[in-house]
Write a protein that holds these residues in place. Structure first.
Motif, PDB file in Angstrom:
ATOM      1  N   ASN A 172       0.856  -1.195   0.132  1.00 22.81           N
ATOM      2  CA  ASN A 172       0.035   0.235   0.166  1.00 22.81           C
ATOM      3  C   ASN A 172       0.976   1.290  -0.106  1.00 22.81           C
ATOM      4  O   ASN A 172       0.379   2.405  -0.085  1.00 22.81           O
ATOM      5  N   ARG A 173       2.159   1.068   0.183  1.00 18.18           N
ATOM      6  CA  ARG A 173       2.941   2.112  -0.197  1.00 18.18           C
ATOM      7  C   ARG A 173       4.429   1.474  -0.484  1.00 18.18           C
ATOM      8  O   ARG A 173       4.717   0.536  -0.238  1.00 18.18           O
ATOM      9  N   ASP A 174       5.326   2.516  -1.004  1.00 14.32           N
ATOM     10  CA  ASP A 174       6.765   1.995  -1.453  1.00 14.32           C
ATOM     11  C   ASP A 174       7.184   1.500  -0.121  1.00 14.32           C
ATOM     12  O   ASP A 174       7.180   2.083   1.118  1.00 14.32           O
ATOM     13  N   THR A 175       7.973   0.215  -0.084  1.00 14.51           N
ATOM     14  CA  THR A 175       8.538  -0.443   1.173  1.00 14.51           C
ATOM     15  C   THR A 175       9.954  -0.979   0.380  1.00 14.51           C
ATOM     16  O   THR A 175      10.144  -1.556  -0.314  1.00 14.51           O
ATOM     17  N   ARG A 176      10.860  -0.517   1.488  1.00 11.41           N
ATOM     18  CA  ARG A 176      12.249  -0.865   1.476  1.00 11.41           C
ATOM     19  C   ARG A 176      12.507  -2.074   2.364  1.00 11.41           C
ATOM     20  O   ARG A 176      12.102  -1.951   3.546  1.00 11.41           O
ATOM     21  N   VAL A 177      13.142  -2.957   1.609  1.00 11.91           N
ATOM     22  CA  VAL A 177      13.533  -4.308   2.418  1.00 11.91           C
ATOM     23  C   VAL A 177      14.748  -4.562   2.491  1.00 11.91           C
ATOM     24  O   VAL A 177      15.593  -4.622   1.566  1.00 11.91           O
ATOM     25  N   THR A 178      15.321  -4.728   3.813  1.00 13.78           N
ATOM     26  CA  THR A 178      16.850  -4.928   4.071  1.00 13.78           C
ATOM     27  C   THR A 178      17.018  -6.078   4.673  1.00 13.78           C
ATOM     28  O   THR A 178      16.547  -6.610   5.655  1.00 13.78           O
ATOM     29  N   ALA A 179      18.274  -6.574   4.036  1.00 11.95           N
ATOM     30  CA  ALA A 179      18.580  -8.135   4.775  1.00 11.95           C
ATOM     31  C   ALA A 179      19.908  -7.930   5.455  1.00 11.95           C
ATOM     32  O   ALA A 179      20.478  -6.893   5.241  1.00 11.95           O
ATOM     33  N   ILE A 180      20.202  -8.990   6.165  1.00 13.91           N
ATOM     34  CA  ILE A 180      21.701  -9.122   6.895  1.00 13.91           C
ATOM     35  C   ILE A 180      22.360 -10.215   6.580  1.00 13.91           C
ATOM     36  O   ILE A 180      21.586 -11.449   6.128  1.00 13.91           O
ATOM     37  N   ILE A 181      23.618 -10.594   6.590  1.00 15.21           N
ATOM     38  CA  ILE A 181      24.369 -11.837   6.805  1.00 15.21           C
ATOM     39  C   ILE A 181      24.049 -12.119   8.127  1.00 15.21           C
ATOM     40  O   ILE A 181      24.637 -11.582   9.110  1.00 15.21           O
ATOM     41  N   ASP A 182      23.476 -13.301   8.745  1.00 17.27           N
ATOM     42  CA  ASP A 182      23.185 -13.808   9.853  1.00 17.27           C
ATOM     43  C   ASP A 182      23.885 -15.370  10.289  1.00 17.27           C
ATOM     44  O   ASP A 182      23.194 -16.191  10.084  1.00 17.27           O
ATOM     45  N   ASN A 183      25.258 -15.084  10.593  1.00 20.93           N
ATOM     46  CA  ASN A 183      25.854 -16.284  10.876  1.00 20.93           C
ATOM     47  C   ASN A 183      25.235 -17.070  12.229  1.00 20.93           C
ATOM     48  O   ASN A 183      25.718 -18.133  12.498  1.00 20.93           O
ATOM     49  N   THR A 184      24.601 -16.274  12.985  1.00 21.11           N
ATOM     50  CA  THR A 184      24.043 -17.138  14.032  1.00 21.11           C
ATOM     51  C   THR A 184      23.011 -18.141  13.584  1.00 21.11           C
ATOM     52  O   THR A 184      22.659 -19.004  14.456  1.00 21.11           O
ATOM     53  N   MET A 185      22.723 -18.263  12.465  1.00 18.54           N
ATOM     54  CA  MET A 185      21.757 -19.351  12.090  1.00 18.54           C
ATOM     55  C   MET A 185      22.590 -20.606  11.451  1.00 18.54           C
ATOM     56  O   MET A 185      22.007 -21.642  11.345  1.00 18.54           O
ATOM     57  N   VAL A 186      23.976 -20.559  11.509  1.00 18.67           N
ATOM     58  CA  VAL A 186      24.856 -21.749  10.909  1.00 18.67           C
ATOM     59  C   VAL A 186      24.622 -22.859  11.846  1.00 18.67           C
ATOM     60  O   VAL A 186      24.204 -23.970  11.459  1.00 18.67           O
TER      61      VAL A 186
END
Length: 342
Positions: A80-94
């Motif tokens: 419903n509006r411009d949406t900015r999506v930001t990701a990270i490198i998450d080594n805690t998931m390893v």
């Protein structure tokens, strides 16, 4: 995440049965989408597992591997509006990944990761971002990746605009395995790198025992000669040939032809091939470096030749080839050609 599907029968029951639970489910006070989640979820849709795999090849002449991954970003319903999506490198998931999948991946070192494209924008009214979340392995870091395998987890960490990150599909993985080799598996002789050169008149060849080989027949491109190359070592199944090209070449591959002619004169050029070739190289004839062993599946056949390709150019003056010819005691090397860097 639990998914609720409302069928036609369920809707009819909801309209007829005046129980409190069903009235709550059918209430106009809550707005559910067709998959039963009230949130406008933001997620990755790269492939079924949101997982990419790649290999880093370590060789005597360099390190090779073009590893990059794109994670397309989507939202469940039009933004419903411009949406900015930001990701990270998450080594805690390893650690959790290793435990769940019975693997032993190392976290990818941050210094090896190109993480310059970890954001994407979903424009108003769209369900697909105009760009993707992208990660890659830096070419100058390939040599430092010495563990057997690495895991690089990417996770949506922030959504600015409409929606929230999906807990089930808001992450993905890049798996990078490492291998030390130089021989490159190709499927067709047309994929051979470099240029096939003419052998010099001064090139020589001999068995590892020191017995000289008629180099004129070994490099003459005639597959029908070369019976003098027969050897009875290992019952005729293994032959070691040392070639001196007299000067250093930047070798990128080679082609070999196996000689086979029956005692009755039959010529079986398209039926008999080498089963394996162990390749060693040297610049001085004293210190040898093992390149690897090419199996029959690594050596595509064409016109009686088998072809061996390298990942990169190898500086070599001497070649030592230990050739396995299967069970036949009347097979030997009839032809050898060298491909060099253009």
């Amino acid at each position: 995440m639990k998914t609720t599907i409302i069928t036609k029968a369920g809707l009819l029951a909801c309209s007829l049965l005046l129980t409190s639970s069903l009235l709550t489910s059918c209430s106009d006070d809550e707005k559910y989408d067709i998959v039963g989640n009230p949130n406008n979820l933001v997620y990755f849709k790269a492939n079924a597992e949101n997982t990419f795999k790649g290999t880093v090849i370590h060789t005597p002449v360099g390190d090779f591997g073009d590893i990059a991954a794109k994670f397309p970003v989507r939202i469940l319903r039009p933004a419903n509006r411009d949406t900015r999506v930001t990701a990270i490198i998450d080594n805690t998931m390893v650690a959790a990944y290793n435990q769940a999948n019975d693997t032993n991946y190392e976290p990818m070192p941050e210094s090896a990761i190109d993480a310059s494209r970890l954001s994407a924008t979903i424009l108003t009214g769209n369900t697909v971002a105009q760009d993707s979340i992208e990660v890659a392995i830096r070419p100058d870091a390939l040599a430092s990746l010495t563990a057997p395998a690495y895991l690089l987890p990417v996770r949506i960490a922030q959504v600015d605009g409409d929606g929230t990150a999906s807990e089930e599909r808001g992450f993905g993985y890049v798996i990078v395995e490492t291998e030390s080799k130089l021989i490159k598996t190709i499927t067709d002789a047309s994929e051979m790198p470099g240029t096939l050169i003419e052998a010099g008149a001064d090139w020589t060849a001999e068995y590892s025992s020191g017995t000289a080989i008629n180099a004129g027949e070994l490099f003459d491109k005639d597959l029908a000669n070369g019976p003098q190359l027969r050897t009875d070592a290992d019952g005729g199944r293994t032959t070691t040939v040392i070639v001196d090209m007299q000067q250093q070449q930047q070798v990128k591959g080679m082609r070999l032809a196996r000689y086979w002619m029956s005692y009755w004169g039959g010529w079986y050029i398209e039926e008999y091939y080498f089963s394996a070739v162990q390749i060693e190289i040297s610049t001085d004839g004293q210190k040898w470096t093992e390149v690897g062993t090419a199996r029959e599946a690594d050596m595509p056949q064409a016109d009686g030749y088998q072809h061996i390709a390298f990942y990169g150019a190898v500086p070599a003056r001497y070649l030592r080839l230990t050739i396995e010819s299967g069970s036949s005691s009347v097979s030997s090397l009839a032809e050898l050609g060298i491909y060099v860097e253009n």
